[in-house]
Design a protein around this motif. Sequence first.
Motif, PDB file in Angstrom:
ATOM      1  N   ALA A   1       0.824  -1.206   0.000  1.00 42.23           N
ATOM      2  CA  ALA A   1       0.000   0.000   0.000  1.00 42.23           C
ATOM      3  C   ALA A   1       0.861   1.260   0.000  1.00 42.23           C
ATOM      4  O   ALA A   1       0.540   2.254  -0.659  1.00 42.23           O
ATOM      5  CB  ALA A   1      -0.934  -0.010   1.206  1.00 42.23           C
ATOM      6  N   ARG A   2       1.966   1.199   0.719  1.00 43.07           N
ATOM      7  CA  ARG A   2       2.833   2.378   0.856  1.00 43.07           C
ATOM      8  C   ARG A   2       3.429   2.816  -0.476  1.00 43.07           C
ATOM      9  O   ARG A   2       3.460   4.015  -0.788  1.00 43.07           O
ATOM     10  CB  ARG A   2       3.950   2.064   1.852  1.00 43.07           C
ATOM     11  N   VAL A   3       3.890   1.880  -1.305  1.00 40.01           N
ATOM     12  CA  VAL A   3       4.612   2.257  -2.519  1.00 40.01           C
ATOM     13  C   VAL A   3       3.701   2.891  -3.569  1.00 40.01           C
ATOM     14  O   VAL A   3       4.181   3.621  -4.451  1.00 40.01           O
ATOM     15  CB  VAL A   3       5.350   1.047  -3.131  1.00 40.01           C
ATOM     16  N   TRP A   4       2.397   2.655  -3.482  1.00 40.16           N
ATOM     17  CA  TRP A   4       1.508   3.211  -4.501  1.00 40.16           C
ATOM     18  C   TRP A   4       1.354   4.724  -4.371  1.00 40.16           C
ATOM     19  O   TRP A   4       0.869   5.383  -5.295  1.00 40.16           O
ATOM     20  CB  TRP A   4       0.144   2.524  -4.464  1.00 40.16           C
ATOM     21  N   ALA A   5       1.766   5.267  -3.256  1.00 43.58           N
ATOM     22  CA  ALA A   5       1.783   6.729  -3.125  1.00 43.58           C
ATOM     23  C   ALA A   5       2.805   7.347  -4.072  1.00 43.58           C
ATOM     24  O   ALA A   5       2.738   8.556  -4.373  1.00 43.58           O
ATOM     25  CB  ALA A   5       2.089   7.121  -1.687  1.00 43.58           C
ATOM     26  N   LEU A   6       3.741   6.530  -4.579  1.00 47.40           N
ATOM     27  CA  LEU A   6       4.772   7.016  -5.495  1.00 47.40           C
ATOM     28  C   LEU A   6       4.321   6.986  -6.950  1.00 47.40           C
ATOM     29  O   LEU A   6       5.016   7.523  -7.816  1.00 47.40           O
ATOM     30  CB  LEU A   6       6.037   6.156  -5.351  1.00 47.40           C
ATOM     31  N   ALA A   7       3.178   6.347  -7.227  1.00 47.76           N
ATOM     32  CA  ALA A   7       2.721   6.217  -8.613  1.00 47.76           C
ATOM     33  C   ALA A   7       2.416   7.586  -9.212  1.00 47.76           C
ATOM     34  O   ALA A   7       1.905   8.486  -8.544  1.00 47.76           O
ATOM     35  CB  ALA A   7       1.484   5.327  -8.678  1.00 47.76           C
ATOM     36  N   THR A   8       2.741   7.727 -10.483  1.00 48.12           N
ATOM     37  CA  THR A   8       2.522   8.991 -11.171  1.00 48.12           C
ATOM     38  C   THR A   8       1.037   9.354 -11.236  1.00 48.12           C
ATOM     39  O   THR A   8       0.166   8.480 -11.359  1.00 48.12           O
ATOM     40  CB  THR A   8       3.089   8.933 -12.600  1.00 48.12           C
TER      41      THR A   8
END
Length: 589
Positions: free
Chosen positions: A126-133
């Motif tokens: 869940a955390r890494v999807w905050a980095l999605a463009t």
Amino acid sequence: MFQLWLYFQDIAPSMDLLRPLLPSNPYLRSLKVDCTRLDDSSLDFLIRPSLQELCLYNCADCSGKLLSLLGRQCKDLRFLYLSSVAEKRGRSIDVLDLEELLSGCTHLETLVLMFDVSIFLRHNFARVWALATRRLISLEIGYISSVMVTELLSPSLGLHQSSYHVQPSILPNLQKLCLSVDYITDTMVSTISKCLVCLTHLDLRDSPIIEPRMAFDLTNSGLQQINVHGKLKHLSLVRSQEIAPTYFKRVNDLGILLMADKCSAMESICLGGFCQVTDTGYKTILHSCSKVYKLRVFHGTHLTDLVFHDISATSLSLTHVSLRWCNLLTNLAIARLATNGDLSFLDLRDCRNLGDEALRAIGTLPKLKTLLIDGCDISDVGLSYLGRGSKNSLVSLSVRGCKRLTDRCICSLFNGSSNKEIRELDLSNLPNISDDAVLLLVKTRIPIFELRMRRCPLIGDISVIALASMQIDDTVWHGSHLRLLDLYNCGGITQLAFQWFKKPYFPRLRWLGVTGSVNRDLVDALARSRPFLHVACRGEELGTDQWDDMDDVYVQDEEVDFLEQWLLGAENESDDEMEDDVDLAELLE
């Protein structure tokens, strides 16, 4: 500016084959490759900084390095499709690889991850999807748990954060979301509807192994939460039966009514496994959603003819209709449905009560291109109705499992100038179809691209020989148009048939289905001798959406064989004369 597109998704090239076909080129923009025979050692060669579109299929032997390398090198990627990543034993993938992909590909608009992402730890995922463009508008995931979806879209606040801390928006511009999950639940549907404010296309599918409990199921309350922002155009909710016979038992007509009130602008609706929904619910959709042009219902156990009784009184202009496993439908329903003259796609598979009169109504549709009627109660006479009013528009026909059909169905289907545009034909699982039917098909000179005849016990070597020598016109022959041929588990196929798959026969064939037990050595030898041919021998279904352009790889021989001469000489004979004059057994000597 010069740009280059290279597609190898219909073959599985090795590095030795791929290297001369894929030279270094700074203008390479699009690449599609079947990676079945590739691994991590191939990645540095495949991944190019100039790529804007990349589709890598069957990446089972590639590890998470694939994702991280894409994030570091392909900064201009707009479209990315990856399937089966790290599925081979010994290969691994880490959430850090996904993090590098999402943070590095800042221009990504479409992301398709066709593999199981539940292997990642939920919190980290869940955390890494905050980095999605923010440019990402389309996301498709092969398998993910419903809890992970909820946490992805609404991550919980850290303990160090104030309750007044404003969470950054996750996937704020996402318009299309397609997920296969463990359970479709009220919580997940509600979270998706509330958090994805730009969503126009929602496709959710699950396959529970047991009946879910209330907390892990979809109910009327969950349906009511769909389309709260009013932008949804396409909706698909399907509970698959492939693992266990499970249904949406907590949704009834009331739930459909509550959903329909918010979906008047919907254009495409697919509902699968709603066993408690009756004609009342389905009629609500037809009368409330006047813009719907695609309607699909699977396992509509209570769907009857009454749904279509007054369909002509609606403003609907249906072009695509699927009513699969709807066993209460009769010919009358199809007659009413056929008043939609714009229908181009019709799927009535496994509707057991449909017969010849349904085909009579279908035959009046002037724009119909695809017809799937597997398992229906039709006869040879019924197929003759298809050529009478359809203006030869039909391109794809499947009659798989229609047990009453015999060899004469070919004459009925291609009578005179009827149905000359058919390019895809499925005759699988027909116990009364024999080599004679294939000989009749060959005589029509119809340039069939895809022919499926799996599990036909009377199909044998004669069929292969005839198709191999098929002449379409005076200059093109050797079965030249066939790109897919499925003969899996055909009773009469022997080692002799494999001799006719050698060059120069079937020069454009890309997919071949056979039974490996006939002779495994022959199957392996064939696969080696024709690297552009995908040979399947485990019973898997064949085919892809796009064909490669390598139709002229094999040089055609100029010499006409004995069967070709016989076919040409027999064209002016009647069917009875053909049977009397030719001893088919002699053709094999």
